[in-house]
Scaffold this motif. Structure first.
Motif, PDB file in Angstrom:
ATOM      1  N   ALA A 152     -35.561 -11.708 -20.288  1.00 14.68           N
ATOM      2  CA  ALA A 152     -36.269 -11.995 -21.701  1.00 14.68           C
ATOM      3  C   ALA A 152     -37.066 -13.278 -21.458  1.00 14.68           C
ATOM      4  CB  ALA A 152     -35.158 -11.959 -22.654  1.00 14.68           C
ATOM      5  N   SER A 153     -38.037 -13.470 -22.390  1.00 12.12           N
ATOM      6  CA  SER A 153     -38.586 -14.787 -22.562  1.00 12.12           C
ATOM      7  C   SER A 153     -37.767 -15.697 -22.969  1.00 12.12           C
ATOM      8  CB  SER A 153     -39.807 -14.618 -23.707  1.00 12.12           C
ATOM      9  OG  SER A 153     -40.145 -15.994 -23.827  1.00 12.12           O
ATOM     10  N   PRO A 154     -37.568 -16.855 -22.278  1.00 10.80           N
ATOM     11  CA  PRO A 154     -36.674 -17.981 -22.645  1.00 10.80           C
ATOM     12  C   PRO A 154     -36.768 -18.453 -23.944  1.00 10.80           C
ATOM     13  CG  PRO A 154     -37.497 -18.173 -20.576  1.00 10.80           C
ATOM     14  CD  PRO A 154     -38.246 -17.199 -21.027  1.00 10.80           C
ATOM     15  N   SER A 155     -37.905 -18.461 -24.533  1.00 13.07           N
ATOM     16  CA  SER A 155     -38.455 -18.885 -25.913  1.00 13.07           C
ATOM     17  C   SER A 155     -37.972 -17.857 -26.852  1.00 13.07           C
ATOM     18  CB  SER A 155     -39.646 -19.364 -25.932  1.00 13.07           C
ATOM     19  OG  SER A 155     -40.698 -18.201 -25.944  1.00 13.07           O
ATOM     20  N   SER A 156     -37.361 -16.759 -26.722  1.00  7.48           N
ATOM     21  CA  SER A 156     -36.980 -15.729 -27.875  1.00  7.48           C
ATOM     22  C   SER A 156     -36.038 -16.149 -28.611  1.00  7.48           C
ATOM     23  CB  SER A 156     -36.314 -14.551 -26.920  1.00  7.48           C
ATOM     24  OG  SER A 156     -37.060 -13.916 -26.026  1.00  7.48           O
ATOM     25  N   HIS A 157     -36.238 -16.208 -30.092  1.00  5.13           N
ATOM     26  CA  HIS A 157     -35.594 -16.616 -31.046  1.00  5.13           C
ATOM     27  C   HIS A 157     -35.275 -15.515 -32.232  1.00  5.13           C
ATOM     28  CE1 HIS A 157     -36.072 -20.526 -29.988  1.00  5.13           C
ATOM     29  NE2 HIS A 157     -37.642 -20.601 -30.017  1.00  5.13           N
ATOM     30  N   THR A 158     -35.843 -14.226 -32.077  1.00  9.54           N
ATOM     31  CA  THR A 158     -35.717 -13.104 -33.240  1.00  9.54           C
ATOM     32  C   THR A 158     -35.094 -12.162 -32.290  1.00  9.54           C
ATOM     33  OG1 THR A 158     -37.666 -13.815 -34.495  1.00  9.54           O
ATOM     34  CG2 THR A 158     -36.741 -11.492 -34.722  1.00  9.54           C
ATOM     35  N   LEU A 159     -33.923 -11.605 -32.858  1.00 13.00           N
ATOM     36  CA  LEU A 159     -33.107 -10.344 -32.161  1.00 13.00           C
ATOM     37  C   LEU A 159     -33.104  -9.431 -33.350  1.00 13.00           C
ATOM     38  CD1 LEU A 159     -31.120  -9.061 -30.411  1.00 13.00           C
ATOM     39  CD2 LEU A 159     -29.076 -10.218 -31.459  1.00 13.00           C
ATOM     40  N   GLY A 160     -33.473  -8.029 -32.857  1.00  9.73           N
ATOM     41  CA  GLY A 160     -33.437  -6.917 -33.497  1.00  9.73           C
ATOM     42  C   GLY A 160     -32.449  -5.983 -33.388  1.00  9.73           C
ATOM     43  N   LEU A 161     -31.409  -5.428 -34.271  1.00  5.86           N
ATOM     44  CA  LEU A 161     -30.346  -4.626 -33.646  1.00  5.86           C
ATOM     45  C   LEU A 161     -30.730  -3.105 -34.510  1.00  5.86           C
ATOM     46  CD1 LEU A 161     -27.080  -6.801 -34.464  1.00  5.86           C
ATOM     47  CD2 LEU A 161     -28.456  -6.140 -32.227  1.00  5.86           C
ATOM     48  N   ILE A 162     -30.950  -2.281 -33.849  1.00  6.06           N
ATOM     49  CA  ILE A 162     -30.942  -0.780 -34.191  1.00  6.06           C
ATOM     50  C   ILE A 162     -29.450  -0.139 -33.963  1.00  6.06           C
ATOM     51  CG2 ILE A 162     -32.110   1.353 -33.993  1.00  6.06           C
ATOM     52  CD1 ILE A 162     -34.492  -0.092 -33.379  1.00  6.06           C
ATOM     53  N   GLY A 163     -28.588   0.324 -34.803  1.00  7.09           N
ATOM     54  CA  GLY A 163     -27.319   0.367 -34.752  1.00  7.09           C
ATOM     55  C   GLY A 163     -26.489  -0.734 -34.787  1.00  7.09           C
ATOM     56  N   ALA A 164     -25.662  -0.766 -35.941  1.00  9.33           N
ATOM     57  CA  ALA A 164     -25.012  -2.033 -36.289  1.00  9.33           C
ATOM     58  C   ALA A 164     -23.368  -1.792 -36.243  1.00  9.33           C
ATOM     59  CB  ALA A 164     -25.398  -2.409 -37.708  1.00  9.33           C
ATOM     60  N   GLY A 165     -23.190  -0.797 -35.403  1.00 11.77           N
ATOM     61  CA  GLY A 165     -21.408  -0.761 -35.074  1.00 11.77           C
ATOM     62  C   GLY A 165     -20.827  -1.497 -34.416  1.00 11.77           C
ATOM     63  N   ALA A 166     -19.882  -1.104 -33.958  1.00 13.37           N
ATOM     64  CA  ALA A 166     -19.029  -2.015 -33.071  1.00 13.37           C
ATOM     65  C   ALA A 166     -19.643  -2.672 -31.887  1.00 13.37           C
ATOM     66  CB  ALA A 166     -17.603  -1.107 -32.637  1.00 13.37           C
ATOM     67  N   GLN A 167     -20.389  -2.126 -31.240  1.00 15.85           N
ATOM     68  CA  GLN A 167     -20.977  -2.768 -30.084  1.00 15.85           C
ATOM     69  C   GLN A 167     -21.889  -3.580 -30.167  1.00 15.85           C
ATOM     70  OE1 GLN A 167     -20.404  -2.347 -26.791  1.00 15.85           O
ATOM     71  NE2 GLN A 167     -18.983  -0.632 -26.921  1.00 15.85           N
ATOM     72  N   ALA A 168     -22.708  -3.451 -31.590  1.00 22.47           N
ATOM     73  CA  ALA A 168     -23.798  -4.382 -32.053  1.00 22.47           C
ATOM     74  C   ALA A 168     -23.044  -5.787 -32.307  1.00 22.47           C
ATOM     75  CB  ALA A 168     -24.264  -3.909 -33.256  1.00 22.47           C
ATOM     76  N   VAL A 169     -21.754  -5.885 -32.625  1.00 20.04           N
ATOM     77  CA  VAL A 169     -21.147  -7.091 -32.999  1.00 20.04           C
ATOM     78  C   VAL A 169     -21.072  -8.017 -31.534  1.00 20.04           C
ATOM     79  CG1 VAL A 169     -19.007  -8.318 -33.365  1.00 20.04           C
ATOM     80  CG2 VAL A 169     -19.818  -6.323 -34.667  1.00 20.04           C
ATOM     81  N   THR A 170     -20.627  -7.417 -30.430  1.00 17.78           N
ATOM     82  CA  THR A 170     -20.706  -8.100 -29.103  1.00 17.78           C
ATOM     83  C   THR A 170     -22.015  -8.381 -28.386  1.00 17.78           C
ATOM     84  OG1 THR A 170     -20.053  -6.052 -27.984  1.00 17.78           O
ATOM     85  CG2 THR A 170     -18.247  -7.545 -28.781  1.00 17.78           C
ATOM     86  N   GLN A 171     -23.048  -7.354 -28.808  1.00 14.39           N
ATOM     87  CA  GLN A 171     -24.307  -7.864 -28.357  1.00 14.39           C
ATOM     88  C   GLN A 171     -24.712  -9.190 -28.887  1.00 14.39           C
ATOM     89  OE1 GLN A 171     -26.359  -5.600 -26.122  1.00 14.39           O
ATOM     90  NE2 GLN A 171     -24.384  -5.033 -25.669  1.00 14.39           N
ATOM     91  N   LEU A 172     -24.479  -9.192 -30.102  1.00 18.57           N
ATOM     92  CA  LEU A 172     -25.168 -10.347 -30.846  1.00 18.57           C
ATOM     93  C   LEU A 172     -24.233 -11.645 -30.450  1.00 18.57           C
ATOM     94  CD1 LEU A 172     -26.518 -11.952 -33.117  1.00 18.57           C
ATOM     95  CD2 LEU A 172     -24.896 -11.281 -34.505  1.00 18.57           C
ATOM     96  N   HIS A 173     -23.021 -11.558 -30.090  1.00 20.49           N
ATOM     97  CA  HIS A 173     -22.128 -12.254 -29.924  1.00 20.49           C
ATOM     98  C   HIS A 173     -22.771 -12.888 -28.642  1.00 20.49           C
ATOM     99  CE1 HIS A 173     -17.900 -14.165 -28.889  1.00 20.49           C
ATOM    100  NE2 HIS A 173     -18.853 -15.159 -29.295  1.00 20.49           N
ATOM    101  N   GLY A 174     -22.807 -12.014 -27.562  1.00 19.44           N
ATOM    102  CA  GLY A 174     -23.169 -12.357 -25.947  1.00 19.44           C
ATOM    103  C   GLY A 174     -24.457 -13.211 -25.882  1.00 19.44           C
ATOM    104  N   LEU A 175     -25.532 -12.682 -26.791  1.00 17.51           N
ATOM    105  CA  LEU A 175     -26.789 -13.173 -26.766  1.00 17.51           C
ATOM    106  C   LEU A 175     -26.730 -14.519 -27.594  1.00 17.51           C
ATOM    107  CD1 LEU A 175     -28.784  -9.623 -27.560  1.00 17.51           C
ATOM    108  CD2 LEU A 175     -28.768 -11.381 -25.415  1.00 17.51           C
ATOM    109  N   SER A 176     -25.908 -14.949 -28.608  1.00 19.81           N
ATOM    110  CA  SER A 176     -26.017 -16.019 -29.113  1.00 19.81           C
ATOM    111  C   SER A 176     -25.497 -17.015 -28.379  1.00 19.81           C
ATOM    112  CB  SER A 176     -25.269 -15.866 -30.579  1.00 19.81           C
ATOM    113  OG  SER A 176     -23.632 -15.732 -30.219  1.00 19.81           O
TER     114      SER A 176
END
Length: 367
Positions: A152-176
């Motif tokens: 991904a572009s190193p300057s990425s600041h906006t994350l979109g989640l399609i599907g907000a169940g259990a996996q979405a929690v750790t997707q956000l956590h890892g990326l953050s």
């Protein structure tokens, strides 16, 4: 008939034999480890260990077959698979994982349930059994974070989640843990799941993040990074249109884990650098199953991690991480948890296997 002397001799041999002990980690044991380490530190360590494992991965020394199992439609749609790994001369790992999309509604259970077991290849001894549900989510988030760091572009600041169940929690956590995220746009087909997302991620402390629910069209037009983690049914994909995307969009496609199940438009795949975690498996169950020309599939994540300079130019282009799950990730996460279990002396040692005094007499242990 066994004499008293013979019985005494057998008992002496049995008493002197080292017990075959299996370490079992319960949910409470895992909770103690997480409480000691901290969620952020645990995610950071998973990312670090998994990055190192990808750099060192040698398919001649660590054999990972494509997973297999059973799929069925009755009494409800379900899938139970096993994901094996053989690290020669060191360890065998087998994860049994179930995918049952009706679990939350019917049984108040996670969609994904799993256990991970480890074996000594020298003897076949079962050395450990642990919960795989928490670790599957954790390592999946970590793997996406690693792929996104490289693609991904190193300057990425906006994350979109399609599907907000259990996996979405750790997707956000890892990326953050790897990106300075400013905005999070969330969509789920179940409005209640979208509405509860902020509450469910409160434990990872992202108060600075601007979080709001949005429609799919806005998410795909705004996101620098997009994660799809849905339970879309077979042949019901894609879950978003190939329209008005940022030309540097990176997608972590997490939900495709079944033949005929996919989340991304083929037109987007056709013009993207597509990086699978495990190529052979992605062809069977991931986004890559949409390709008729398999030459369109890019390098596996392990190759990208080993040679980042070769792939850095893709950071300003469309990129896709096709995440179907890789047993190497399970091994890394499991061994990390076992290391902490030994350090904190948590877990229960149980004699599950029958090790008889007479190796050729399976009844001798009852004498």
């Amino acid at each position: 008939m066994v004499s008293l002397a013979q019985s005494s001799a057998i008992n002496t041999v049995v008493a002197s034999m080292p017990p075959l002990q299996t370490l079992i980690l319960t949910v409470e044991d895992t909770r103690q480890i997480v409480e000691y380490v901290g969620l952020d530190a645990l995610m950071d360590e998973t990312i670090t260990r998994l990055t190192q494992a990808f750099k060192q991965f040698d398919p001649a020394q660590t054999v990972v077959p494509v997973r297999t199992g059973f799929s069925y439609e009755h009494p409800h749609v379900g899938l139970v698979e096993w994901m094996p790994l053989f690290e020669k001369h060191r360890q065998i790992v087998v994860k049994a994982v179930g995918y049952h999309p009706n679990n939350p509604d019917l049984y108040k259970l996670p969609t994904v349930l799993s256990t991970i077991s480890a074996y000594d290849p020298a003897s076949g001894h079962l050395s450990a059994v642990i919960d795989g549900t928490f670790l599957t989510a954790l390592r999946t988030g970590a793997a996406s974070a690693i792929a996104t760091q490289h693609l991904a572009s190193p300057s990425s600041h906006t994350l979109g989640l399609i599907g907000a169940g259990a996996q979405a929690v750790t997707q956000l956590h890892g990326l953050s843990r790897c990106f300075d995220l400013k905005q999070l746009l969330v969509f789920d087909s179940d409005p209640a799941v979208s509405q509860s997302f902020s509450k469910r991620i409160a434990c990872i402390g992202l108060e600075h993040l601007d979080i709001r629910q949005a429609e799919i069209a806005e998410i795909v037009a705004t996101a620098d990074i997009l994660c799809t983690a849905t339970s879309v049914a077979v042949d019901d994909g894609p879950v978003f249109p190939d329209q008005k995307l940022k030309p540097w969009l990176h997608v972590n496609a997490v939900g495709a884990d079944f033949p005929g199940k996919f989340e991304l438009p083929l037109s987007l795949l056709d013009r993207s650098f597509v990086c699978p975690d495990f190529r052979d498996q992605a062809i069977c169950e991931g986004e890559c199953q949409q390709f008729k020309d398999l030459n369109k599939i890019g390098a596996e994540l392990s190759k990208v991690v080993k040679n980042p300079d070769l792939y850095r130019h893709h950071q300003q282009q469309f990129t896709v991480f096709d995440s179907t799950g890789f047993a190497l990730e399970d091994q890394v996460a499991m061994n990390m948890l076992l290391d902490y279990a030994h350090k904190l002396q948590v877990g229960t040692l149980v004699e599950l296997e029958s090790a008889t005094a007479e190796a050729k007499n399976p009844y001798s242990f009852v004498l």
